[in-house]
Scaffold this motif. Sequence first.
Motif, PDB file in Angstrom:
ATOM      1  N   GLN A  98       0.996  -1.227  -0.109  1.00  0.00           N
ATOM      2  CA  GLN A  98      -0.044   0.114  -0.033  1.00  0.00           C
ATOM      3  C   GLN A  98       0.738   1.263   0.029  1.00  0.00           C
ATOM      4  N   GLY A  99       2.150   1.197   0.008  1.00  0.00           N
ATOM      5  CA  GLY A  99       3.172   2.222  -0.226  1.00  0.00           C
ATOM      6  C   GLY A  99       3.508   2.683   1.247  1.00  0.00           C
ATOM      7  N   LYS A 100       3.252   2.092   2.293  1.00  0.00           N
ATOM      8  CA  LYS A 100       3.306   2.514   3.718  1.00  0.00           C
ATOM      9  C   LYS A 100       4.791   2.129   3.938  1.00  0.00           C
ATOM     10  N   PRO A 101       5.536   3.267   4.749  1.00  0.00           N
ATOM     11  CA  PRO A 101       7.184   2.967   4.801  1.00  0.00           C
ATOM     12  C   PRO A 101       7.126   1.853   6.133  1.00  0.00           C
ATOM     13  N   ILE A 102       7.781   1.029   6.056  1.00  0.00           N
ATOM     14  CA  ILE A 102       8.174   0.210   7.478  1.00  0.00           C
ATOM     15  C   ILE A 102       9.514   0.598   7.682  1.00  0.00           C
ATOM     16  N   ARG A 103       9.622   1.336   9.064  1.00  0.00           N
ATOM     17  CA  ARG A 103      10.668   2.104   9.499  1.00  0.00           C
ATOM     18  C   ARG A 103      10.788   1.529  11.144  1.00  0.00           C
ATOM     19  N   PRO A 104      11.839   1.477  11.773  1.00  0.00           N
ATOM     20  CA  PRO A 104      11.925   1.472  13.279  1.00  0.00           C
ATOM     21  C   PRO A 104      10.884   2.680  13.792  1.00  0.00           C
TER      22      PRO A 104
END
Length: 379
Positions: free
Chosen positions: A157-163
């Motif tokens: 969905q284009g959502k960034p995965i980050r800490p």
Amino acid sequence: MTRLTEDHRFMFRAFSAAPEDTAGQTAEPGQREGKKEEAAPQKSGGRISRSQGFTRIPVPDGLDREELFGNMDYNIHLIQDAASAQILQRGDNLLVKGDSEESTALAAGILHELMDMIQRGEVLDSQKVNYVIQLKTQGVSYSENNVASDIICFTTQGKPIRPKTIGQKRYVDSMKKRDVTFAIGPAGTGKTYIAVAMACTALKAKKVQRIILTRPAVEAGENLGFLPGDLQEKVDPYLRPLYDALYDVLGREKAISLQEKEIIEVVPLAYMRGRTLDDAFIILDEAQNTTREQMKMFLTRMGFGSRMVITGDVTQIDLPRGKKSGLIDAEHILKGVKGIDFCYLKDVDVVRHEMVKRIIKAYDEYYHRHPETRGDDRK
């Protein structure tokens, strides 16, 4: 331009109605017009003087104040409660006054952190605001640790995965630098999800040729024999969290396609015996439920060009009484071995509902007071 609710329109009118030279009038965030202020500061000649202990914090031009204050000023209330401080606004400044110099500095520091985060484009939610407050209370800066600086990958969905926490960032850094990483911590700290995201990133970058995801099929109060279907159908429910993470990162169709090509394998730990895994990103989840023998067997599957991540929560061991956890055993044996790193996530790293943190903290405190009730054989 951000669309404001009626409450926020009113809030901003209240702020703008308190210019610097208005005699004795100071608007509190969220205060409605005509409402008598319950805790108005003492006034000196129509102005709030430095002698009254207020710290003035300029609000940067163009800063989204709705984002800073939160819905119905929720963020402001969190800061005031945590720091025992009063936060008011006059013109383009926030005025902060705590019960002591330390509480004033704490509230001001939290506000500066949140404004920096907004200016960097981060979206504030209650979990993130609570985390920043916890860090500042401990004298640690969210911004200085560059927590959200690394994007692992993007979901379908284009959502960034980050800490999202310092602990998670250290975990990600460890996976980038070490051949074998152990992640030990409570539920909700993102151990499995982040590992799967890192594995998918490595696969897309062609750093590995396949992904192996495995879990021990240990019964947590239930019996596998009573589940319907063949062996694979019986163990699939135990592997469901791994499937969920894969589908979120890659998309269901892409993940299934890669599984059909055997580029991604999701298998019970028992299926790993006798294999040598080259050029693979290998994740062992729920490792606290491995036996000593299973853990040694798994670790020795590692081949050339491979990377291993082992995740587990040593407070939730489902092994039969008297069985030593392979994760606890490995923690004692492998510490200090070159190329192996142990990352410890804590309740502060929980990224689920705030109640999860409270539940974990309550259990930890109880077991600390009553170690004989743990139900495992840790020393």
